[in-house]
Scaffold this motif. Structure first.
Motif, short mmCIF file in Angstrom:
data_model
loop_
_atom_site.label_atom_id
_atom_site.label_comp_id
_atom_site.label_asym_id
_atom_site.label_seq_id
_atom_site.Cartn_x
_atom_site.Cartn_y
_atom_site.Cartn_z
N TRP A 1 0.36 -48.97 -13.51
CA TRP A 1 -0.31 -47.89 -12.93
C TRP A 1 0.45 -46.90 -11.83
N TYR B 1 2.75 -44.28 -14.62
CA TYR B 1 1.79 -43.52 -15.65
C TYR B 1 1.89 -42.31 -14.28
N THR B 2 1.09 -42.90 -13.32
CA THR B 2 0.62 -41.73 -12.67
C THR B 2 1.90 -40.92 -11.86
N GLY C 1 4.70 -40.01 -15.39
CA GLY C 1 3.82 -39.56 -16.80
C GLY C 1 2.21 -38.81 -16.52
N ARG C 2 2.34 -38.52 -14.82
CA ARG C 2 1.07 -37.84 -14.64
C ARG C 2 0.19 -37.54 -14.96
N LEU C 3 -0.02 -39.17 -15.59
CA LEU C 3 -0.94 -39.23 -15.96
C LEU C 3 -2.68 -39.52 -15.32
N SER C 4 -3.69 -39.27 -15.72
CA SER C 4 -5.68 -39.54 -14.71
C SER C 4 -5.79 -41.00 -14.89
N LYS D 1 -8.58 -42.01 -15.97
CA LYS D 1 -8.91 -42.35 -17.19
C LYS D 1 -8.04 -42.19 -18.35
N GLU D 2 -6.97 -41.27 -17.94
CA GLU D 2 -6.03 -41.67 -19.36
C GLU D 2 -5.15 -42.52 -19.68
N ILE D 3 -4.74 -43.51 -18.16
CA ILE D 3 -4.26 -44.70 -17.87
C ILE D 3 -5.29 -45.88 -18.83
N GLU E 1 -7.98 -45.17 -21.27
CA GLU E 1 -7.70 -44.84 -22.58
C GLU E 1 -6.44 -45.61 -23.07
N LEU E 2 -5.50 -45.54 -22.19
CA LEU E 2 -4.39 -45.71 -22.97
C LEU E 2 -4.02 -47.40 -23.19
#
Length: 160
Positions: A118, A121-122, A125-128, A130-132, A134-135
């Motif tokens: 987490w 990725y955060t 990767g600057r992912l939300s 929801k994106e995490i 799904e990934l």
């Protein structure tokens, strides 16, 4: 009053004269379009009891174009569009991502593997959430639990 097409034909020289007198050489087509809009508005608002249409149209169109010129200038002042060289340099500045990842992981020795995922990725990767989710093919609540646990542990590490 006449049809608008007839007005345009009749007052076209005036429109070009106003544009020329205001020295509007950039975005000429855009300002010509604004002058047509102003001519149409002038024809709709004109009151024949107050004077001639030619004088009214000239004043109205010139004022309208000055107002649009002011808006255009304000937009140029507020919103600067960097050159492509800037974007090339900005893209190159993130080339030290592996170093950032190592430094970040050095603080995370107490985190579980999912909490580390987490965090990476955060931050990297600057992912939300929801994106995490799904990934990693997990539910949103699972990722939120990772986040909650990681935040608590990171706060404890940072305090000391």
């Amino acid at each position: 009053m006449e049809s608008f097409e007839q007005l345009v034909d009749q007052y076209q020289p005036m429109l070009h004269k106003i544009i020329h007198s205001l020295h509007l050489y950039k975005n000429h087509d855009e300002f010509y379009q604004h002058s047509l809009i102003a001519l149409w508005e002038a024809s709709q608002r004109f009151n024949s009891k107050k004077g001639s249409f030619t004088n009214y149209a000239y004043t109205y169109i010139k004022g309208y174009l000055l107002m649009e010129l002011k808006k255009s200038h304000q937009e140029q002042e507020r919103y600067v569009q960097p050159d492509t060289e800037f974007w090339d340099l900005a893209a190159d500045s993130y080339s030290d991502e592996p170093l950032q990842k190592e430094i970040l992981l050095s603080y995370c020795h107490t985190l579980t593997p999912n909490q580390k995922k987490w965090l990476l990725y955060t931050v990297c990767g600057r992912l939300s959430i929801k994106e995490i989710a799904e990934l990693e093919k997990v539910s949103l609540s699972a990722v939120k639990a990772w986040r909650s646990g990681a935040r608590g542990k990171v706060k404890e590490i940072v305090r000391f």
